[in-house]
Design a protein around this motif. Sequence first.
Motif, PDB file in Angstrom:
ATOM      1  N   GLU A   7       1.144  -0.971   0.242  1.00 23.83           N
ATOM      2  CA  GLU A   7      -0.206  -0.002   0.207  1.00 23.83           C
ATOM      3  C   GLU A   7       0.814   1.103   0.138  1.00 23.83           C
ATOM      4  O   GLU A   7       0.553   2.074  -0.672  1.00 23.83           O
ATOM      5  N   GLY A  10       2.185   2.225  -3.334  1.00 29.04           N
ATOM      6  CA  GLY A  10       1.368   2.823  -4.150  1.00 29.04           C
ATOM      7  C   GLY A  10       0.422   1.828  -4.968  1.00 29.04           C
ATOM      8  O   GLY A  10      -0.170   1.877  -5.915  1.00 29.04           O
ATOM      9  N   ALA A  14       2.135   0.511  -9.100  1.00 28.20           N
ATOM     10  CA  ALA A  14       3.299   0.894  -8.623  1.00 28.20           C
ATOM     11  C   ALA A  14       4.249  -0.423  -8.927  1.00 28.20           C
ATOM     12  O   ALA A  14       5.507  -0.293  -9.142  1.00 28.20           O
ATOM     13  N   MET A 103       9.394   5.456  -6.363  1.00 31.31           N
ATOM     14  CA  MET A 103       8.805   4.701  -5.214  1.00 31.31           C
ATOM     15  C   MET A 103       9.089   5.939  -3.844  1.00 31.31           C
ATOM     16  O   MET A 103      10.099   6.538  -4.187  1.00 31.31           O
ATOM     17  N   PRO A 104       8.508   5.813  -2.939  1.00 35.32           N
ATOM     18  CA  PRO A 104       8.522   6.628  -1.942  1.00 35.32           C
ATOM     19  C   PRO A 104       9.879   6.477  -1.474  1.00 35.32           C
ATOM     20  O   PRO A 104      10.749   5.489  -1.399  1.00 35.32           O
TER      21      PRO A 104
END
Length: 151
Positions: A7, A10, A14, A103-104
């Motif tokens: 989660e 994404g 993602a 990505m984060p």
Amino acid sequence: MRPSLYEFAGGEAAFLALADAHHRRCLTDPELNHPFSHPDQHPQHVARLAAYWAEVLGGPPTYSTTAGDHLGVLRMHAHNGPMDDLGRRFVACFVAAMDDVGMPDDPAFRAAMKAYMEWAVADVLVYAPMDSVLPADAPMPHWTWDGLSAG
């Protein structure tokens, strides 16, 4: 409660982007190119890889319900002989692919994702020797922010 890695990353889109970027990076790596460019590779390799990673990292059981199980993944990669530094290169491509797809950048997230891939590569490479014996069963692993989950 903290969201799953799936989660936080994404979700499905993602992971599809990550698997695609990772695959492309592996194709450009001089050592990884060979195993990633086989003509007999499954036509949906990238989508299946994304579904597998997604499921392991907290997403839906799409891989298990449509493509196979963890034992099948181990079987697919077993008995290939010495891998030299393919594992390290595979992890490096994974980490770079996370950057490629945005990505984060959260340090805890990145550390958990890298730790997962290092564990996953080690899990597969245990069975690389030609005489290795696969287990009779291998449950689908589940990886969290804190590592491999017992449940």
